[in-house]
Write a protein that holds these residues in place. Structure first.
Motif, PDB file in Angstrom:
ATOM      1  N   ILE A  54       0.836  -1.203   0.000  1.00  0.00           N
ATOM      2  CA  ILE A  54       0.000   0.000   0.000  1.00  0.00           C
ATOM      3  C   ILE A  54       0.869   1.251   0.000  1.00  0.00           C
ATOM      4  O   ILE A  54       0.614   2.217  -0.726  1.00  0.00           O
ATOM      5  CB  ILE A  54      -0.961  -0.008   1.209  1.00  0.00           C
ATOM      6  N   PHE A  55       1.918   1.229   0.820  1.00  0.00           N
ATOM      7  CA  PHE A  55       2.846   2.365   0.831  1.00  0.00           C
ATOM      8  C   PHE A  55       3.468   2.556  -0.547  1.00  0.00           C
ATOM      9  O   PHE A  55       3.537   3.681  -1.063  1.00  0.00           O
ATOM     10  CB  PHE A  55       3.960   2.160   1.857  1.00  0.00           C
ATOM     11  N   PHE A  56       3.941   1.477  -1.145  1.00  0.00           N
ATOM     12  CA  PHE A  56       4.632   1.536  -2.431  1.00  0.00           C
ATOM     13  C   PHE A  56       3.732   2.170  -3.498  1.00  0.00           C
ATOM     14  O   PHE A  56       4.172   3.024  -4.268  1.00  0.00           O
ATOM     15  CB  PHE A  56       5.052   0.126  -2.846  1.00  0.00           C
ATOM     16  N   ILE A  57       2.475   1.774  -3.518  1.00  0.00           N
ATOM     17  CA  ILE A  57       1.547   2.291  -4.526  1.00  0.00           C
ATOM     18  C   ILE A  57       1.234   3.768  -4.299  1.00  0.00           C
ATOM     19  O   ILE A  57       1.318   4.588  -5.214  1.00  0.00           O
ATOM     20  CB  ILE A  57       0.248   1.460  -4.525  1.00  0.00           C
ATOM     21  N   PHE A  58       0.893   4.104  -3.062  1.00  0.00           N
ATOM     22  CA  PHE A  58       0.443   5.467  -2.788  1.00  0.00           C
ATOM     23  C   PHE A  58       1.592   6.464  -2.603  1.00  0.00           C
ATOM     24  O   PHE A  58       1.359   7.675  -2.516  1.00  0.00           O
ATOM     25  CB  PHE A  58      -0.482   5.483  -1.564  1.00  0.00           C
ATOM     26  N   SER A  59       2.814   5.974  -2.546  1.00  0.00           N
ATOM     27  CA  SER A  59       3.966   6.880  -2.437  1.00  0.00           C
ATOM     28  C   SER A  59       4.535   7.227  -3.798  1.00  0.00           C
ATOM     29  O   SER A  59       5.534   7.942  -3.887  1.00  0.00           O
ATOM     30  CB  SER A  59       5.063   6.234  -1.586  1.00  0.00           C
ATOM     31  N   GLY A  60       3.906   6.713  -4.861  1.00  0.00           N
ATOM     32  CA  GLY A  60       4.450   6.954  -6.197  1.00  0.00           C
ATOM     33  C   GLY A  60       5.596   6.025  -6.518  1.00  0.00           C
ATOM     34  O   GLY A  60       6.509   6.372  -7.248  1.00  0.00           O
ATOM     35  N   PHE A  61       5.545   4.810  -5.921  1.00  0.00           N
ATOM     36  CA  PHE A  61       6.524   3.748  -6.189  1.00  0.00           C
ATOM     37  C   PHE A  61       7.928   4.110  -5.716  1.00  0.00           C
ATOM     38  O   PHE A  61       8.919   3.942  -6.441  1.00  0.00           O
ATOM     39  CB  PHE A  61       6.526   3.373  -7.673  1.00  0.00           C
ATOM     40  N   GLN A  62       7.994   4.607  -4.484  1.00  0.00           N
ATOM     41  CA  GLN A  62       9.300   4.885  -3.874  1.00  0.00           C
ATOM     42  C   GLN A  62      10.020   3.585  -3.519  1.00  0.00           C
ATOM     43  O   GLN A  62       9.401   2.566  -3.266  1.00  0.00           O
ATOM     44  CB  GLN A  62       9.124   5.708  -2.593  1.00  0.00           C
ATOM     45  N   TYR A  63      11.348   3.657  -3.484  1.00  0.00           N
ATOM     46  CA  TYR A  63      12.200   2.536  -3.084  1.00  0.00           C
ATOM     47  C   TYR A  63      11.895   1.260  -3.886  1.00  0.00           C
ATOM     48  O   TYR A  63      11.624   0.198  -3.322  1.00  0.00           O
ATOM     49  CB  TYR A  63      12.061   2.258  -1.585  1.00  0.00           C
ATOM     50  N   PRO A  64      11.944   1.327  -5.236  1.00  0.00           N
ATOM     51  CA  PRO A  64      11.560   0.174  -6.071  1.00  0.00           C
ATOM     52  C   PRO A  64      12.436  -1.064  -5.893  1.00  0.00           C
ATOM     53  O   PRO A  64      11.932  -2.192  -5.934  1.00  0.00           O
ATOM     54  CB  PRO A  64      11.655   0.722  -7.499  1.00  0.00           C
ATOM     55  N   TYR A  65      13.746  -0.856  -5.716  1.00  0.00           N
ATOM     56  CA  TYR A  65      14.636  -2.020  -5.574  1.00  0.00           C
ATOM     57  C   TYR A  65      14.408  -2.719  -4.230  1.00  0.00           C
ATOM     58  O   TYR A  65      14.450  -3.951  -4.152  1.00  0.00           O
ATOM     59  CB  TYR A  65      16.103  -1.598  -5.729  1.00  0.00           C
ATOM     60  N   PHE A  66      14.177  -1.924  -3.197  1.00  0.00           N
ATOM     61  CA  PHE A  66      13.815  -2.507  -1.909  1.00  0.00           C
ATOM     62  C   PHE A  66      12.526  -3.306  -2.040  1.00  0.00           C
ATOM     63  O   PHE A  66      12.438  -4.449  -1.554  1.00  0.00           O
ATOM     64  CB  PHE A  66      13.623  -1.415  -0.852  1.00  0.00           C
ATOM     65  N   LEU A  95      19.730 -13.919  -0.632  1.00  0.00           N
ATOM     66  CA  LEU A  95      20.943 -13.223  -1.067  1.00  0.00           C
ATOM     67  C   LEU A  95      20.607 -12.159  -2.113  1.00  0.00           C
ATOM     68  O   LEU A  95      21.044 -11.004  -2.007  1.00  0.00           O
ATOM     69  CB  LEU A  95      21.941 -14.237  -1.640  1.00  0.00           C
ATOM     70  N   THR A  96      19.806 -12.539  -3.096  1.00  0.00           N
ATOM     71  CA  THR A  96      19.409 -11.611  -4.150  1.00  0.00           C
ATOM     72  C   THR A  96      18.615 -10.439  -3.588  1.00  0.00           C
ATOM     73  O   THR A  96      18.843  -9.274  -3.947  1.00  0.00           O
ATOM     74  CB  THR A  96      18.569 -12.340  -5.223  1.00  0.00           C
ATOM     75  N   SER A  97      17.692 -10.739  -2.688  1.00  0.00           N
ATOM     76  CA  SER A  97      16.845  -9.698  -2.104  1.00  0.00           C
ATOM     77  C   SER A  97      17.667  -8.706  -1.291  1.00  0.00           C
ATOM     78  O   SER A  97      17.454  -7.490  -1.372  1.00  0.00           O
ATOM     79  CB  SER A  97      15.765 -10.333  -1.220  1.00  0.00           C
ATOM     80  N   VAL A  98      18.599  -9.206  -0.523  1.00  0.00           N
ATOM     81  CA  VAL A  98      19.431  -8.328   0.302  1.00  0.00           C
ATOM     82  C   VAL A  98      20.327  -7.454  -0.585  1.00  0.00           C
ATOM     83  O   VAL A  98      20.532  -6.270  -0.294  1.00  0.00           O
ATOM     84  CB  VAL A  98      20.263  -9.153   1.304  1.00  0.00           C
ATOM     85  N   LEU A  99      20.840  -8.011  -1.676  1.00  0.00           N
ATOM     86  CA  LEU A  99      21.663  -7.214  -2.599  1.00  0.00           C
ATOM     87  C   LEU A  99      20.835  -6.098  -3.243  1.00  0.00           C
ATOM     88  O   LEU A  99      21.336  -4.983  -3.444  1.00  0.00           O
ATOM     89  CB  LEU A  99      22.271  -8.116  -3.670  1.00  0.00           C
ATOM     90  N   LEU A 100      19.578  -6.388  -3.567  1.00  0.00           N
ATOM     91  CA  LEU A 100      18.679  -5.350  -4.092  1.00  0.00           C
ATOM     92  C   LEU A 100      18.465  -4.253  -3.041  1.00  0.00           C
ATOM     93  O   LEU A 100      18.439  -3.059  -3.357  1.00  0.00           O
ATOM     94  CB  LEU A 100      17.343  -5.962  -4.499  1.00  0.00           C
ATOM     95  N   MET A 101      18.327  -4.663  -1.782  1.00  0.00           N
ATOM     96  CA  MET A 101      18.196  -3.698  -0.701  1.00  0.00           C
ATOM     97  C   MET A 101      19.449  -2.828  -0.600  1.00  0.00           C
ATOM     98  O   MET A 101      19.358  -1.604  -0.444  1.00  0.00           O
ATOM     99  CB  MET A 101      17.961  -4.409   0.631  1.00  0.00           C
ATOM    100  N   PHE A 102      20.614  -3.455  -0.692  1.00  0.00           N
ATOM    101  CA  PHE A 102      21.876  -2.724  -0.618  1.00  0.00           C
ATOM    102  C   PHE A 102      21.954  -1.669  -1.729  1.00  0.00           C
ATOM    103  O   PHE A 102      22.426  -0.556  -1.502  1.00  0.00           O
ATOM    104  CB  PHE A 102      23.063  -3.673  -0.734  1.00  0.00           C
TER     105      PHE A 102
END
Length: 318
Positions: A54-66, A95-102
């Motif tokens: 919900i945050f991602f959608i209504f924030s205008g897709f902030q932090y896409p890689y996270f 591992l992949t998810s954490v690297l995207l976060m990084f």
């Protein structure tokens, strides 16, 4: 969007999930690691993901890689709740998810030698969060404490869009409504504990990078001490630390000592809140005082932990 409306939407989503879980028999059966004795719906913690969505959608897709990393780790954890996937598949997605976060937090722009250290630390924290999810209310109590601390820090420092913290708090309240009970309606499941851990790690990483202050890692002190000191004891007994067990301090209190589980969960959360407030207060002082205070927190609470655990081991011949 109004927070009350979001809270209602999250409640509706959770109830829809309950119907799906009931229909497809997504349940948690007691095993040798469990502290519960009855079959309960599993995966109620998926609501944490929907709060972030919900945050991602209504924030205008902030932090896409996270969010991409969060989606991957949530999906694989949900599948693991249902099918029990191989460690290799699960670890590769983690591992992949954490690297995207990084990438999202800008860690690759810093010294490269930090990457392997941060990788081990983050994956360790996420798995520790999962292992600690063993009694009603403990995940939501600890998570709410950390999120409150992050919200306070954000008011002072503004390191992240505040709504991602507030929406996650709302999802915790929804989950807590059904989980923080003597007889829980649902458990978080791997999907819940891993998802909320990923969100918490992301927020703490942003805070640390923005402030260049590693002391904020102490927002994870309570879980960290219980996890690390339990591993040390199991290694000293030559036990396989990857096998299921019930030897965390909170598990000794809940199972052997028959203490009230909701009280235990509340104490864990309140203790983390107290430690975090001390950490935030100490940030107004110079680096030397901050280091001394951080070491003091670890030593003092570590000794308290060892004292309590020693007494329980002695009392119950564990």
């Amino acid at each position: 969007m109004n927070y009350i409306i979001i809270l209602i939407v999250l409640f509706v989503i959770e109830l829809i999930y309950f119907k799906i879980a009931d229909k497809y028999n997504i349940i948690d059966k007691p095993n040798e690691r469990s502290s519960h004795t009855t079959i309960t719906l599993r995966g109620g913690g998926v609501i944490f993901y929907f709060g972030a969505l919900i945050f991602f959608i209504f924030s205008g897709f902030q932090y896409p890689y996270f969010f991409l990393g969060l989606t991957a780790i949530t999906v694989i954890s949900f599948l693991d709740d249902i099918f029990t996937l191989s460690n290799r598949i699960r670890l590769s997605i983690h591992l992949t998810s954490v690297l995207l976060m990084f990438y999202q937090v800008g860690l690759f722009e810093l010294s490269l030698w930090l990457i392997p250290i941060a990788l081990i630390l983050c994956i360790g924290i996420i798995n520790a969060y999962n292992f600690m999810d063993g009694i009603n209310g403990i995940t939501v109590s600890n998570s709410l404490a950390i999120l409150i601390l992050l919200a306070i820090s954000n008011l002072q420092i503004n390191f992240v869009d505040a709504n991602i913290i507030y929406y996650t708090i709302l999802s915790c309240l929804v989950f807590g409504f059904y989980n923080f009970r003597n007889k829980a309606k649902c458990f978080a499941g791997d999907v819940g504990s891993v998802c909320i851990a990923f969100i918490v790690v992301f927020l703490i990483a942003l805070l640390i990078i923005k402030t260049q202050n590693i002391n904020y890692i102490l927002f994870l002190t309570v879980y960290g001490l219980d996890t690390v000191l339990t591993i040390v004891r199991r290694l000293s007994k030559k036990e396989n630390i990857f096998e299921a067990h019930r030897s965390h301090l909170y598990q000794y209190y809940a199972n052997e000592n028959k203490s009230n589980r909701l009280l235990i969960s509340s104490i864990y959360g309140l203790l983390q809140l107290l430690i975090g407030i001390i950490v935030i207060y100490c940030t107004r002082f110079n680096l030397t005082i901050q280091i001394i205070s951080s070491i003091s927190i670890i030593v003092i609470f570590g000794l308290i932990y060892l004292y309590l655990k020693y007494n329980l081991i002695k009392k119950h011949n564990l």
